[in-house]
Write a protein that holds these residues in place. Structure first.
Motif, PDB file in Angstrom:
ATOM      1  N   THR A  53    -109.692 -21.025   2.293  1.00 43.36           N
ATOM      2  CA  THR A  53    -108.388 -21.244   2.939  1.00 43.36           C
ATOM      3  C   THR A  53    -107.808 -19.919   3.428  1.00 43.36           C
ATOM      4  O   THR A  53    -107.251 -19.841   4.535  1.00 43.36           O
ATOM      5  N   LEU A  54    -107.948 -18.875   2.618  1.00 42.52           N
ATOM      6  CA  LEU A  54    -107.489 -17.546   3.059  1.00 42.52           C
ATOM      7  C   LEU A  54    -108.342 -17.046   4.221  1.00 42.52           C
ATOM      8  O   LEU A  54    -107.840 -16.392   5.144  1.00 42.52           O
ATOM      9  N   PHE A  55    -109.638 -17.371   4.193  1.00 42.15           N
ATOM     10  CA  PHE A  55    -110.536 -17.021   5.298  1.00 42.15           C
ATOM     11  C   PHE A  55    -110.058 -17.662   6.597  1.00 42.15           C
ATOM     12  O   PHE A  55    -109.973 -16.998   7.641  1.00 42.15           O
ATOM     13  N   LEU A  56    -109.730 -18.970   6.550  1.00 39.50           N
ATOM     14  CA  LEU A  56    -109.253 -19.681   7.742  1.00 39.50           C
ATOM     15  C   LEU A  56    -107.940 -19.103   8.253  1.00 39.50           C
ATOM     16  O   LEU A  56    -107.720 -18.996   9.457  1.00 39.50           O
ATOM     17  N   VAL A 110    -105.670 -27.905   6.780  1.00 42.54           N
ATOM     18  CA  VAL A 110    -104.838 -27.344   7.851  1.00 42.54           C
ATOM     19  C   VAL A 110    -103.503 -26.833   7.304  1.00 42.54           C
ATOM     20  O   VAL A 110    -102.956 -25.849   7.800  1.00 42.54           O
ATOM     21  N   PHE A 111    -102.971 -27.502   6.266  1.00 43.17           N
ATOM     22  CA  PHE A 111    -101.704 -27.057   5.672  1.00 43.17           C
ATOM     23  C   PHE A 111    -101.833 -25.648   5.116  1.00 43.17           C
ATOM     24  O   PHE A 111    -101.023 -24.756   5.430  1.00 43.17           O
ATOM     25  N   TYR A 112    -102.844 -25.408   4.282  1.00 44.85           N
ATOM     26  CA  TYR A 112    -103.002 -24.084   3.676  1.00 44.85           C
ATOM     27  C   TYR A 112    -103.374 -23.035   4.718  1.00 44.85           C
ATOM     28  O   TYR A 112    -102.954 -21.875   4.612  1.00 44.85           O
ATOM     29  N   ARG A 113    -104.152 -23.438   5.712  1.00 45.25           N
ATOM     30  CA  ARG A 113    -104.505 -22.487   6.777  1.00 45.25           C
ATOM     31  C   ARG A 113    -103.251 -21.923   7.437  1.00 45.25           C
ATOM     32  O   ARG A 113    -103.089 -20.706   7.564  1.00 45.25           O
ATOM     33  N   PHE A 114    -102.342 -22.814   7.845  1.00 47.83           N
ATOM     34  CA  PHE A 114    -101.157 -22.362   8.577  1.00 47.83           C
ATOM     35  C   PHE A 114    -100.066 -21.818   7.659  1.00 47.83           C
ATOM     36  O   PHE A 114     -99.275 -20.979   8.081  1.00 47.83           O
ATOM     37  N   GLY A 159    -114.249 -18.896  16.618  1.00 47.46           N
ATOM     38  CA  GLY A 159    -115.393 -19.799  16.523  1.00 47.46           C
ATOM     39  C   GLY A 159    -115.868 -20.042  15.102  1.00 47.46           C
ATOM     40  O   GLY A 159    -116.698 -20.920  14.856  1.00 47.46           O
ATOM     41  N   LEU A 160    -115.327 -19.266  14.142  1.00 49.91           N
ATOM     42  CA  LEU A 160    -115.699 -19.438  12.735  1.00 49.91           C
ATOM     43  C   LEU A 160    -114.893 -20.527  12.031  1.00 49.91           C
ATOM     44  O   LEU A 160    -115.053 -20.739  10.827  1.00 49.91           O
ATOM     45  N   ASN A 161    -114.011 -21.224  12.775  1.00 50.88           N
ATOM     46  CA  ASN A 161    -113.229 -22.315  12.198  1.00 50.88           C
ATOM     47  C   ASN A 161    -114.076 -23.321  11.407  1.00 50.88           C
ATOM     48  O   ASN A 161    -113.728 -23.673  10.272  1.00 50.88           O
ATOM     49  N   PRO A 162    -115.184 -23.817  11.988  1.00 46.58           N
ATOM     50  CA  PRO A 162    -115.982 -24.805  11.243  1.00 46.58           C
ATOM     51  C   PRO A 162    -116.541 -24.260   9.935  1.00 46.58           C
ATOM     52  O   PRO A 162    -116.724 -25.020   8.978  1.00 46.58           O
ATOM     53  N   THR A 212    -107.500 -17.329  12.600  1.00 45.92           N
ATOM     54  CA  THR A 212    -106.109 -17.535  12.994  1.00 45.92           C
ATOM     55  C   THR A 212    -105.422 -16.205  13.309  1.00 45.92           C
ATOM     56  O   THR A 212    -105.229 -15.866  14.478  1.00 45.92           O
ATOM     57  N   VAL A 213    -105.085 -15.428  12.282  1.00 38.81           N
ATOM     58  CA  VAL A 213    -104.290 -14.212  12.493  1.00 38.81           C
ATOM     59  C   VAL A 213    -105.075 -13.135  13.243  1.00 38.81           C
ATOM     60  O   VAL A 213    -104.617 -12.613  14.263  1.00 38.81           O
ATOM     61  N   ILE A 214    -106.259 -12.792  12.753  1.00 44.79           N
ATOM     62  CA  ILE A 214    -107.041 -11.729  13.392  1.00 44.79           C
ATOM     63  C   ILE A 214    -107.446 -12.129  14.805  1.00 44.79           C
ATOM     64  O   ILE A 214    -107.358 -11.326  15.743  1.00 44.79           O
ATOM     65  N   SER A 215    -107.882 -13.385  14.978  1.00 44.20           N
ATOM     66  CA  SER A 215    -108.248 -13.858  16.312  1.00 44.20           C
ATOM     67  C   SER A 215    -107.070 -13.737  17.270  1.00 44.20           C
ATOM     68  O   SER A 215    -107.221 -13.283  18.410  1.00 44.20           O
ATOM     69  N   LEU A 216    -105.884 -14.133  16.809  1.00 43.64           N
ATOM     70  CA  LEU A 216    -104.685 -14.077  17.643  1.00 43.64           C
ATOM     71  C   LEU A 216    -104.317 -12.649  18.014  1.00 43.64           C
ATOM     72  O   LEU A 216    -104.116 -12.327  19.187  1.00 43.64           O
TER      73      LEU A 216
END
Length: 300
Positions: A215-218, A39-43, A19-22, A223-227
């Motif tokens: 970007t590292l936060f996202l 989105v590029f740097y996030r992934f 939920g912290l995406n925004p 992403t990673v921790i949520s997954l």
């Protein structure tokens, strides 16, 4: 701490993290970073982190050619779903966008009924009606920052993500970690290719501390921790319970939008949010509801 309690905590943390995406995206927009770059740097960073995690777990990267084709498709779907979601933040309040995104379990139920001939129950039909009414309430609000373009974008995100889930459930046999790694890798490649043909959305360099930090936060938190937390939670408490606690995702996004970015929250918006979350709960809990009803009917 019991495994069940640990699973509940992990599911809660996973939902809040997603939920912290925004939070990351909107701060990056303030730094004038465009949607494709965000989105590029996030992934990209998430792919690197997951690759390191796969190496740490000593899992091989091998997939068959058939699996590779499916994973490429998943990456493309993930890329477009991320682009439409992050684009919707430009046209409407991020908290509301995250709430509408949460209708994806309802869309999954519809697609499974249409393409896989799963029988639609009264609960599913009622849930679809509630979700539709909830979205209409959100769209009808004149006080919130919301637009039909934003709604169209985020509904498209839910639709694409629903297809992603169905493909994973029906056709993917690799581990969740490997599936997610390759999905994000091909997602990153897809976004890079799109940027080559979009002059107005070319990839921008990260030029200051804030850009690198968010970007590292996202990549790490939503992403990673949520997954990883979600995968572990499902193992401990099951997918249904984990999905129920996933309702904290849109609530977290709404909280961030209201208290960090001063987004408006009216009575009509609250009603719309409640209807959408309740509709999703009904879809998730339909099997349990039927079991309870059958048990009651037998007792009578």
């Amino acid at each position: 701490m019991s495994p069940k309690t640990l699973g509940i905590y992990l599911a809660i943390f996973s939902a809040i993290a997603y939920g912290l995406n925004p939070l990351g995206a909107l701060f990056l927009y303030e730094e004038n970073l465009n949607v494709l770059s965000v989105v590029f740097y996030r992934f990209l960073f998430a792919s690197i982190i997951l690759a390191l995690f796969l190496l740490y777990k000593k899992q091989n990267f091998f997939v068959s050619f058939k699996e590779l084709l499916i994973l490429i498709l998943l990456g493309v779907l993930f890329a477009f779903s991320a682009i439409t979601l992050y684009s919707s933040f430009l046209f409407m309040d991020a908290g509301l966008a995250s709430t509408i995104l949460f209708i994806y379990p309802v869309i999954v139920a519809i697609l499974m009924a249409v393409f896989y001939k799963e029988k639609s129950t009264f609960i599913e039909i009622f849930s679809i009606a509630l979700a539709f009414l909830g979205v209409m309430l959100l769209a009808s609000s004149k006080e919130a920052n919301i637009s039909y373009i934003g709604i169209l974008l985020v509904v498209s995100t839910s639709f694409l993500y629903s297809i992603y889930i169905i493909i994973v459930n029906q056709y993917v046999k690799t581990t969740a970690l490997k599936t997610t790694f390759y999905s994000m890798l091909f997602c990153t490649i897809t976004i890079f290719i799109i940027s080559l043909f979009q002059d107005s959305y070319h990839l921008q360099a990260l030029t200051n501390f804030n850009m690198w930090f968010f970007t590292l936060f996202l990549a790490l938190i939503p992403t990673v921790i949520s997954l990883l937390f979600l995968v572990k939670a499902i193992q401990l408490i099951g997918s249904t319970n984990a999905s129920i606690l996933g309702a904290l995702e849109p609530l977290t996004a709404v909280f961030i939008g209201v208290f960090v970015f001063n987004e408006k929250l009216t009575f009509i918006l609250i009603c719309g949010i409640i209807l959408i979350i309740f509709a999703v709960f009904l879809i998730i809990l339909k099997d349990r509801i039927f079991k309870i009803l059958n048990k009651k009917s037998k007792e009578l």
